[in-house]
Design a protein around this motif. Structure first.
Motif, PDB file in Angstrom:
ATOM      1  N   PRO A  24       3.566   2.126   8.839  1.00 52.51           N
ATOM      2  CA  PRO A  24       3.907   2.674   7.633  1.00 52.51           C
ATOM      3  C   PRO A  24       5.504   2.963   7.523  1.00 52.51           C
ATOM      4  O   PRO A  24       5.929   3.466   8.723  1.00 52.51           O
ATOM      5  CB  PRO A  24       3.088   4.016   7.561  1.00 52.51           C
ATOM      6  CG  PRO A  24       2.125   3.609   8.374  1.00 52.51           C
ATOM      7  CD  PRO A  24       2.659   2.863   9.244  1.00 52.51           C
ATOM      8  N   THR A  64      -5.091   9.324   0.373  1.00 50.52           N
ATOM      9  CA  THR A  64      -5.238   8.427  -0.827  1.00 50.52           C
ATOM     10  C   THR A  64      -4.369   7.420  -0.548  1.00 50.52           C
ATOM     11  O   THR A  64      -3.065   7.533  -0.097  1.00 50.52           O
ATOM     12  CB  THR A  64      -5.095   8.976  -2.076  1.00 50.52           C
ATOM     13  OG1 THR A  64      -3.964   9.531  -2.202  1.00 50.52           O
ATOM     14  CG2 THR A  64      -6.241  10.537  -2.206  1.00 50.52           C
ATOM     15  N   THR A  65      -4.991   6.262  -0.894  1.00 48.04           N
ATOM     16  CA  THR A  65      -4.130   5.078  -0.795  1.00 48.04           C
ATOM     17  C   THR A  65      -3.933   4.086  -2.133  1.00 48.04           C
ATOM     18  O   THR A  65      -5.208   4.128  -2.655  1.00 48.04           O
ATOM     19  CB  THR A  65      -4.617   3.766   0.264  1.00 48.04           C
ATOM     20  OG1 THR A  65      -4.364   4.664   1.397  1.00 48.04           O
ATOM     21  CG2 THR A  65      -3.997   2.802   0.325  1.00 48.04           C
ATOM     22  N   HIS A 119       0.676   5.537   0.462  1.00 47.47           N
ATOM     23  CA  HIS A 119      -0.277   6.355   0.966  1.00 47.47           C
ATOM     24  C   HIS A 119       0.173   7.799   0.722  1.00 47.47           C
ATOM     25  O   HIS A 119       1.403   8.137   1.036  1.00 47.47           O
ATOM     26  CB  HIS A 119      -0.472   6.041   2.641  1.00 47.47           C
ATOM     27  CG  HIS A 119      -0.512   4.782   3.060  1.00 47.47           C
ATOM     28  ND1 HIS A 119      -1.837   4.165   2.941  1.00 47.47           N
ATOM     29  CD2 HIS A 119       0.309   3.957   3.391  1.00 47.47           C
ATOM     30  CE1 HIS A 119      -1.776   3.065   3.564  1.00 47.47           C
ATOM     31  NE2 HIS A 119      -0.721   2.817   3.758  1.00 47.47           N
ATOM     32  N   SER A 136       0.882  -1.321   0.029  1.00 51.03           N
ATOM     33  CA  SER A 136       0.019  -0.067   0.043  1.00 51.03           C
ATOM     34  C   SER A 136       0.849   1.219   0.173  1.00 51.03           C
ATOM     35  O   SER A 136       2.058   1.287   0.742  1.00 51.03           O
ATOM     36  CB  SER A 136      -1.030   0.034   1.164  1.00 51.03           C
ATOM     37  OG  SER A 136      -1.723  -1.178   1.310  1.00 51.03           O
ATOM     38  N   GLN A 194      -2.842   0.745  -4.262  1.00 52.10           N
ATOM     39  CA  GLN A 194      -2.087  -0.679  -4.394  1.00 52.10           C
ATOM     40  C   GLN A 194      -1.295  -0.990  -5.573  1.00 52.10           C
ATOM     41  O   GLN A 194      -1.545  -0.759  -6.554  1.00 52.10           O
ATOM     42  CB  GLN A 194      -3.449  -1.634  -4.121  1.00 52.10           C
ATOM     43  CG  GLN A 194      -4.272  -1.267  -2.952  1.00 52.10           C
ATOM     44  CD  GLN A 194      -3.670  -1.461  -1.592  1.00 52.10           C
ATOM     45  OE1 GLN A 194      -2.839  -2.235  -1.328  1.00 52.10           O
ATOM     46  NE2 GLN A 194      -4.187  -0.732  -0.570  1.00 52.10           N
TER      47      GLN A 194
END
Length: 341
Positions: free
Chosen positions: A131, A95-96, A91, A89, A98
């Motif tokens: 993260p 917004t994220t 970031h 993911s 993939q």
């Protein structure tokens, strides 16, 4: 009804490598280890960013009191276990996105997102782990100059082509013992000061495994921050090892396509194939080359490197082509050519 084309046959060594990684990953996970992602500096332009990293299961690393890795030998860079095809993911603010790693755990993806010019931060996450912060340099619209530099024997003295020397530098030598090429940090810094907002790209045939070591080396010796484009030393579907020449040409062509208004100063050395690569790129994309600066190896370095590359014909009608033994010499010649003031 036409039959589907046969699936490409994967080189047996690539299959063996993948099975070894899967076995090592399973063994590590049974011991409770989890995957993480090592981010590498990427780049982008208006409306997009190229994110780069690698998903690995890494052993704990010893550190000194100030947080610096303690006596880091080259082999430690290669003991991480790549996690193939991992879901990652990315970031950006709220917004994220993939993306997926490749078979060797490398993440190299273009994401559509609007970011301000300059160095911007975002985060990666994998398998629910905290993260990890990453960076990318966003090139502003209207930018017309950039720098692409080789690493081995251009900014760092390595004498890489000789197999034993390559092994010693990659797996044995303490990273703190690596030496910078005299004057190259000052040269690159001057270029970027003269061209604010210009992208700096370190393009090397070195393995992604050594990217953290290289990043620390550049910072320690005051080289300007830049995006990194390295490669995976492992086998491809068709051959034992990846082609370093093709890696460099592919990325140069990509940069020319992504930034059609940018003219690149190409910096390399005469110990490998930089001259022939840059000459070919100049022929294919003459409007994307501001000049070529080749660092000549010193006699002792040339002996260790197995000699110098043969002289490559090139047209100076396209862009200036200069050569010197260190950064100071290149700086003077680039000044005479009008690239540096």
């Amino acid at each position: 009804m036409a039959s589907a084309p046969p699936a490409p046959r994967i080189h047996w060594f690539a299959r063996l490598e993948h099975r070894l990684h899967v076995w090592r990953e399973g063994r590590a996970r049974r011991r409770g280890r989890v995957a993480t992602i090592l981010p590498f500096p990427g780049y982008g332009g208006p409306g997009w960013v190229r994110v780069v990293g690698r998903v690995l299961i890494v052993p704990p690393q010893r550190r000194t009191r100030d947080g610096e890795p303690a006596s880091v030998r080259g082999w430690r860079s290669f003991v991480g276990i790549p996690v193939g095809f991992a879901a990652v993911s990315v970031h950006f603010g709220g917004t994220t996105h993939q993306v997926a790693a490749d078979r060797g755990g490398v993440v190299d993806a273009m994401i559509r997102v609007d970011l301000e010019p300059g160095w911007q931060t975002f985060t990666f996450s994998v398998e629910g782990q905290p993260p990890v912060e990453a960076r990318a340099f966003i090139v502003a619209e209207g930018t017309s100059f950039g720098v692409v530099s080789d690493v081995d024997d251009t900014v760092m003295v390595t004498a890489l082509p000789r197999p034993f020397i390559a092994f010693w530098n990659s797996f044995v030598l303490d990273e703190h013992a690596r030496l910078p090429v005299p004057g190259m940090a000052v040269l690159l810094d001057q270029l970027l000061r003269q061209h604010p907002g210009a992208p700096m790209v370190y393009l090397s045939t070195g393995a992604w495994n050594v990217a953290p070591t290289l990043w620390r080396f550049l910072g320690r010796h005051l080289f300007p921050a830049g995006s990194m484009l390295l490669t995976d030393w492992g086998p491809t579907h068709e051959r034992w090892f990846r082609s370093g020449r093709e890696h460099k040409l592919t990325n140069l062509r990509r940069l020319a396509t992504e930034f059609p208004d940018v003219k690149w100063l190409l910096i390399g050395d005469d110990g490998q194939h930089d001259e022939s690569i840059y000459s070919q790129f100049m022929e294919e994309y003459p409007d994307s080359v501001a000049g070529v600066a080749i660092r000549r190896l010193l006699p002792a370095e040339a002996v260790l490197a197995g000699g110098r590359a043969g002289h490559e014909p090139h047209s100076e009608d396209v862009a200036p082509w200069v050569s010197a033994e260190d950064g100071a010499g290149l700086r003077d010649l680039l000044g005479e050519a009008g690239i540096l003031r």
